[in-house]
Design an enzyme around this catalytic site. Structure first.
Site, PDB file in Angstrom:
ATOM      1  N   GLU A 139      -0.426  -9.027  -1.365  1.00  0.00           N
ATOM      2  CA  GLU A 139      -0.904  -8.523  -0.072  1.00  0.00           C
ATOM      3  C   GLU A 139      -2.144  -7.640  -0.272  1.00  0.00           C
ATOM      4  OE1 GLU A 139       1.613  -7.458   3.787  1.00  0.00           O
ATOM      5  OE2 GLU A 139       1.104  -5.639   2.679  1.00  0.00           O
ATOM      6  N   GLU A 153      -2.138   4.903   3.543  1.00  0.00           N
ATOM      7  CA  GLU A 153      -2.091   3.503   3.099  1.00  0.00           C
ATOM      8  C   GLU A 153      -3.480   2.919   2.830  1.00  0.00           C
ATOM      9  OE1 GLU A 153       1.730   4.265   5.363  1.00  0.00           O
ATOM     10  OE2 GLU A 153      -0.395   4.751   5.631  1.00  0.00           O
ATOM     11  N   ARG A 169       2.573   7.614  10.671  1.00  0.00           N
ATOM     12  CA  ARG A 169       2.212   9.021  10.584  1.00  0.00           C
ATOM     13  C   ARG A 169       1.180   9.410  11.638  1.00  0.00           C
ATOM     14  NH1 ARG A 169       2.880  12.381   6.050  1.00  0.00           N
ATOM     15  NH2 ARG A 169       3.670  10.550   4.964  1.00  0.00           N
ATOM     16  N   ASP A 222       0.806  -1.221   0.000  1.00  0.00           N
ATOM     17  CA  ASP A 222       0.000   0.000   0.000  1.00  0.00           C
ATOM     18  C   ASP A 222       0.837   1.267   0.000  1.00  0.00           C
ATOM     19  OD1 ASP A 222       1.038  -0.024   2.599  1.00  0.00           O
ATOM     20  OD2 ASP A 222      -0.776  -0.893   3.442  1.00  0.00           O
ATOM     21  N   HIS A 263      13.543   4.506  13.862  1.00  0.00           N
ATOM     22  CA  HIS A 263      13.138   4.734  12.477  1.00  0.00           C
ATOM     23  C   HIS A 263      13.985   5.861  11.890  1.00  0.00           C
ATOM     24  CE1 HIS A 263      10.375   5.756   9.115  1.00  0.00           C
ATOM     25  NE2 HIS A 263      10.047   4.490   9.202  1.00  0.00           N
ATOM     26  N   HIS A 297       6.452   4.421  14.332  1.00  0.00           N
ATOM     27  CA  HIS A 297       6.849   5.261  13.199  1.00  0.00           C
ATOM     28  C   HIS A 297       5.672   5.788  12.382  1.00  0.00           C
ATOM     29  CE1 HIS A 297       6.000   1.515  11.041  1.00  0.00           C
ATOM     30  NE2 HIS A 297       5.906   2.243   9.953  1.00  0.00           N
TER      31      HIS A 297
END
Length: 375
Positions: free
Chosen positions: A121, A135, A214, A99, A244, A212
């Site tokens: 996926e 995503e 957003r 994604d 990260h 990590h």
């Protein structure tokens, strides 16, 4: 007329490289397929963290990464790059994974070029367009143009069918992350390892913490406070933070925890080292999708520090729990796992809920059948 069908496999981020690698290995063994790989370069330096055993080599390699780029710039660059690559390859179909911006732009570039899209996926959903962003939006848009949907689980397949994808276009194959983790662990070598040896010592109990996403960027101060409280409560436990590359994340966590003697801050981890470290974890606290899958396969109890997850299978199997982002709730769940042997044993068991390590093999057969039917 040749019986060889041509595939272009598009990727650009570290997770894509890792999850594509087992499939690319399988595709290259198939005599009826000719495979071209295109690395868009959405992630630049982090691709060096992919261990040699999972580096498949790039037939076409680009670098769209640049500090400070927003989503629009990344997507524009990725779209143009894949479009040019497809003009060169003249392939019969395009494979994308997951994604990311690279996956979405690869799928759209293929659709504009009238190339069938194969989505590895496929079907992960939270039902919330803002979580995770972007995503959730990306994977739904990819599903709209894909011709073959390689779903990792029955739940993912049900999501697609519910959205109107013909059942015959969806194949449940498992998640190639489990294939990749097994390959990486088998090839892991202490001589090449960047993990401090004391962290891998027998009998060492670790709590691995990663964040990590957003949607969690504004919660890093809270997470630092959580880690300080836990590290003080459990001084005998090692708290490991693989950091990260995003400085918005790492700077806050480093500032808040680096003074604690039982907290170890590690740079971005090579994938095989991360999998080896995971085998030593007593508890995993993370917002990572991949770690949810890998920890389940290894029997490591996992607390998902998000309000939603597109991977509910681990929760349904009882090997993970959706902890949310409230630090008091997360702390209570960690303490329960640390202090209750019965609760710990209930969650600490390997699960095949995300796959059995043979996803690439099943995906290959589905792709061969799909390509034969698209002549």
């Amino acid at each position: 007329m040749s019986d060889i069908r041509t595939l272009t496999v598009v990727y650009g981020t570290r997770p894509e490289v890792i999850k594509m690698a087992p499939l690319i290995m399988a595709l290259r063994r198939e005599e009826t397929l000719d495979v071209t790989t295109v690395n868009v370069g959405q992630h630049r330096d982090s691709l060096m963290l992919v261990p040699p055993v999972l580096r498949m080599g790039d037939d076409q390699k680009f670098s769209i990464s640049q500090d400070g780029l927003g989503l629009t710039d990344i997507s524009t660059r990725a779209w143009r790059t894949v479009s040019r690559a497809l003009d060169r390859s003249g392939c019969d179909a395009v494979v994308v994974q997951g994604d990311t911006s690279t996956a979405l732009c690869g799928a759209l570039a293929a659709a504009y070029a009238h190339k069938p899209v194969i989505h590895l996926e496929a079907g992960l959903r939270t039902g919330n367009p803002a979580s995770p962003f972007p995503e959730e939006m990306h994977r739904k848009l990819i599903s709209d143009v894909a011709g073959l949907h390689l779903a990792p689980t029955k739940t993912a397949r049900a999501n697609l069918v519910r959205e109107g994808v013909p059942p015959s276009d969806v194949q449940v194959v498992g998640n190639t992350s489990i294939d990749a983790s097994r390959i990486a662990l088998e090839a892991w070598s202490p001589e090449r390892s960047a993990v401090p040896a004391d962290l891998l010592a027998e009998g060492r109990d670790l709590i691995i913490f990663t964040a990590h996403r957003r949607e969690n960027w504004d919660k890093m101060e809270d997470f630092s406070r959580l880690l300080r409280r836990l590290a003080t409560r459990y001084p005998q436990i090692g708290f490991v933070l693989p950091l990260h590359p995003n400085r918005l994340v790492t700077d806050v966590l480093q500032l808040g925890t680096s003074h604690l003697p039982n907290v170890r801050l590690l740079g971005p981890m090579p994938y095989d080292d991360m999998m080896k470290l995971l085998t030593r974890a007593r508890v995993v606290v993370t917002d990572s999708g991949g770690l949810q899958e890998e920890a389940a396969a290894l029997g490591r109890p996992t607390l998902v520090i998000r309000d939603t997850t597109e991977r509910p299978e681990g929760i349904e199997a009882g090997v993970a729990a959706l902890a949310g982002t409230d630090v008091d709730t997360i702390e209570k769940l960690v303490c329960t796992l640390m202090d209750s042997p019965e609760e710990y044993r209930r969650m600490a068991r390997p699960s095949t809920c995300y796959g059995d390590g043979r996803a690439a093999e099943r995906a290959l057969r589905a792709i061969v059948d799909f390509m034969a039917g698209s002549r």
